[in-house]
Motif scaffolding. Structure first.
Motif, PDB file in Angstrom:
ATOM      1  N   GLY A  45       0.795  -1.223   0.000  1.00  6.54           N
ATOM      2  CA  GLY A  45       0.000   0.000   0.000  1.00  6.54           C
ATOM      3  C   GLY A  45       0.823   1.265   0.000  1.00  6.54           C
ATOM      4  N   PHE A  46       2.113   1.129  -0.192  1.00  9.30           N
ATOM      5  CA  PHE A  46       3.004   2.280  -0.187  1.00  9.30           C
ATOM      6  C   PHE A  46       2.846   3.019  -1.508  1.00  9.30           C
ATOM      7  N   GLN A  47       2.457   4.282  -1.406  1.00  7.87           N
ATOM      8  CA  GLN A  47       2.283   5.061  -2.634  1.00  7.87           C
ATOM      9  C   GLN A  47       3.237   6.231  -2.614  1.00  7.87           C
ATOM     10  N   CYS A  48       4.098   6.289  -3.612  1.00  6.55           N
ATOM     11  CA  CYS A  48       4.969   7.456  -3.719  1.00  6.55           C
ATOM     12  C   CYS A  48       5.520   7.540  -5.123  1.00  6.55           C
ATOM     13  N   PRO A  49       5.347   8.652  -5.794  1.00  7.84           N
ATOM     14  CA  PRO A  49       5.901   8.758  -7.144  1.00  7.84           C
ATOM     15  C   PRO A  49       7.393   9.070  -7.163  1.00  7.84           C
ATOM     16  N   ASP A  50       7.962   9.413  -6.009  1.00  8.97           N
ATOM     17  CA  ASP A  50       9.355   9.850  -5.960  1.00  8.97           C
ATOM     18  C   ASP A  50      10.293   8.654  -6.044  1.00  8.97           C
ATOM     19  N   VAL A  51      11.164   8.681  -7.029  1.00  7.35           N
ATOM     20  CA  VAL A  51      12.083   7.560  -7.228  1.00  7.35           C
ATOM     21  C   VAL A  51      13.133   7.510  -6.131  1.00  7.35           C
ATOM     22  N   ARG A  52      13.467   8.671  -5.586  1.00  4.59           N
ATOM     23  CA  ARG A  52      14.534   8.698  -4.580  1.00  4.59           C
ATOM     24  C   ARG A  52      14.154   7.901  -3.338  1.00  4.59           C
ATOM     25  N   LEU A  53      12.867   7.923  -3.020  1.00  8.11           N
ATOM     26  CA  LEU A  53      12.434   7.166  -1.843  1.00  8.11           C
ATOM     27  C   LEU A  53      12.515   5.668  -2.096  1.00  8.11           C
ATOM     28  N   ILE A  54      12.194   5.270  -3.347  1.00 12.28           N
ATOM     29  CA  ILE A  54      12.350   3.851  -3.704  1.00 12.28           C
ATOM     30  C   ILE A  54      13.807   3.442  -3.561  1.00 12.28           C
TER      31      ILE A  54
ATOM     32  N   THR B  66       4.757  -0.173   7.319  1.00 20.43           N
ATOM     33  CA  THR B  66       4.952   0.760   8.433  1.00 20.43           C
ATOM     34  C   THR B  66       4.927   2.209   7.949  1.00 20.43           C
ATOM     35  N   ALA B  67       5.625   2.459   6.829  1.00 14.81           N
ATOM     36  CA  ALA B  67       5.647   3.821   6.288  1.00 14.81           C
ATOM     37  C   ALA B  67       4.233   4.265   5.905  1.00 14.81           C
ATOM     38  N   HIS B  68       3.493   3.352   5.318  1.00 13.43           N
ATOM     39  CA  HIS B  68       2.123   3.675   4.917  1.00 13.43           C
ATOM     40  C   HIS B  68       1.257   3.971   6.135  1.00 13.43           C
ATOM     41  N   THR B  77      -2.217  10.060   2.141  1.00 13.85           N
ATOM     42  CA  THR B  77      -2.186   8.770   1.471  1.00 13.85           C
ATOM     43  C   THR B  77      -0.830   8.505   0.843  1.00 13.85           C
ATOM     44  N   GLU B  78      -0.126   9.560   0.510  1.00 18.33           N
ATOM     45  CA  GLU B  78       1.205   9.392  -0.093  1.00 18.33           C
ATOM     46  C   GLU B  78       2.261   9.482   0.993  1.00 18.33           C
ATOM     47  N   CYS B  79       3.257   8.618   0.859  1.00 26.07           N
ATOM     48  CA  CYS B  79       4.312   8.590   1.888  1.00 26.07           C
ATOM     49  C   CYS B  79       5.411   9.579   1.525  1.00 26.07           C
TER      50      CYS B  79
END
Lengths: 136, 332
Positions: A45-54, B66-68, B77-79
């Motif tokens: 459920g982790f949503q993030c468009p930022d590649v740096r966080l990936i 956990t981050a979510h 909703t966005e981390c």
């Protein structure tokens, strides 16, 4: 007042250090590919468009694996040095360092992961028992 | 099979299909093997490698979860980076990191981040051995074209006339006649109450000897009727018995002993060629409705008993779903 200013400066330093680090991550290629990390993060459920966080997650995971591997390696070397008191020929042969379940479970236990490994597998419930008790 | 996979299968049913798990699992194994190789290992036990890759996958998922959670707690909703740092701190809390005991430290300067920075600066860069395509791959499903798209007419569907007749009658008659009866059947609270002196008796299943007194008549001589002769008798044995016992009760008062002399029960078995498997017959609905109501109108005392008998009959008919349809005649 000076303390507050010092505190603010430190915070700014931390923030800038963090943003610099994230920028440098784009140059560093972690061993764990981005697609794999994205796939499993999406499942959680982790949503993030930022590649740096990936990349940050990938690097953190790589660090975790490296720590576990180095612990297991230390266990392996310690075991080999303990065994090789008998013959010097054996030392030549056992130079190969192999990741075994024993070493891995000991290393993972420090991280809080309990991995239990079967000691042996028997063919049937009565294998290895005395013939007298087996007949009963 | 590695230990990790065996554990997984023992836990419970798999939610993800095997196909979904194979590809990312294989990639994780390769990546883990590369990292271990850089640490100094020269070989791996199959089970050990699988276990470690399984642990790595769980680490990533746990970190994401956990981050979510932290993001949701902050109404997002966005981390962002701080959610990840908090997740890292949670996961590293077992081993510990510098500054873990500080309750109000800034997340940007967290010990976990510093350790990662240190690791990146020291460790050599090992790129992944293969190029990984973007997955999962979403394929466009090619749907079968409809008749309109092809420009064809659908093949005509033919019904046998008898079947059509049956369907029409079934739709017309069931609501009218059987609604009340069905309501009484399904809802135990709507069944008629017992009169004074009566007792609700559970149906008795006769042994084969006693049930031979019933006479079976076959109409429309088909071979099936002869073959199913005994089975039909057995089916209706409880209903027969109930009716017999009821008639005995009313005549002889409190006696519950079965008398040998009982009125003969005639069965008429018809075999109808129906495409659906219901046990109800057209003719039953059409002709005999008046007959049954006239019987019921005869005796007010025996009204409830006969209704109950009919109910039991209907239930046994329903449970025995075969291709027979039955007409029941009672000779008092």
């Amino acid at each position: 007042m000076n303390q507050n200013q010092g505190g603010n400066d430190a915070r700014h330093d931390d923030d800038s250090a963090l943003s610099d680090f994230l920028a440098s991550l784009m140059d560093y290629t972690p061993t764990i590919p981005d697609e794999l990390v994205e796939h499993y993060l999406a499942k959680s459920g982790f949503q993030c468009p930022d590649v740096r966080l990936i990349r940050l997650v990938a690097v953190a995971t790589q660090k975790f694996v490296a720590e576990v591997a180095s612990d297991a390696l230390q266990q392996c070397k310690a075991r080999q040095s303990a065994v090789v008191k008998d013959k010097r020929d054996k030392q030549q042969k056992d130079k190969r360092l192999i990741l075994t379940m024993e070493d891995l479970s000991k290393a993972l236990r420090e991280c809080g992961v309990n991995v239990k490994h079967q000691e042996y597998f028997a063919d049937s419930p009565s294998t290895g028992m005395d013939p007298a008790s087996r007949d009963e | 099979m590695g230990v990790g996979r065996v554990e997984e299968s023992l836990i419970g049913p798999r939610r993800e299909s095997q196909v979904d798990r194979d590809f990312p699992q294989a990639i994780a194994k390769i990546a883990v093997a590369q990292i271990c190789e850089s640490a100094g290992f020269q070989g791996f036990q199959q089970s050990a490698l699988e276990t470690l890759s399984e642990v790595v996958v769980r680490y990533i998922r746990e970190l994401g979860k956990t981050a979510h959670t932290y993001a949701n707690s902050a109404c997002r909703t966005e981390c962002n980076i701080f959610d990840i740092i908090q997740g890292l701190e949670d996961l590293a809390s077992l081993q510990g990191f510098s500054g873990a005991s500080d309750s109000d430290h800034c997340l940007a300067g967290s010990g976990t981040v510093r350790e990662i920075v240190q690791y990146v600066s020291e460790a050599e860069e090992i790129p992944f051995a293969h190029s990984v395509p973007h997955f999962p791959v979403i394929r466009d499903r090619k749907q079968t074209p409809s008749f309109l798209q092809i420009g064809e007419e659908p093949p005509g569907i033919t019904f046998p006339i008898g079947c059509l007749h049956f369907l029409i009658h079934k739709l017309m008659f069931i609501p009218r006649c059987c609604k009340a009866r069905r309501a009484a059947e399904t809802n135990p609270f709507l069944s008629a109450p017992l009169h004074f002196g009566e007792k609700g008796v559970s149906p008795v299943f006769l042994p084969a000897k006693l049930s031979n007194e019933a006479v079976v008549e076959n109409q429309a001589g088909e071979n099936h009727a002869v073959a199913n002769h005994v089975s039909v008798l057995e089916t209706f044995a409880p209903a027969i018995e109930l009716m017999k016992s009821r008639s005995c009760e009313s005549e002889e008062g409190r006696k519950k002993v079965l008398s040998n002399q009982r009125p003969a029960v005639q069965f008429k078995i018809e075999i109808g060629k129906k495409s659906t498997g219901t046990a109800l017959d057209l003719s039953f609905q059409n002709k005999d409705v008046e007959k049954i109501t006239s019987w019921f109108g005869k005796d007010n005392e025996k009204d409830d008993k006969k209704r109950r008998a009919e109910k039991i009959l209907k239930e046994s008919m329903k449970t025995h779903r075969n291709w027979l349809s039955c007409k029941i005649g009672l000779c008092p």
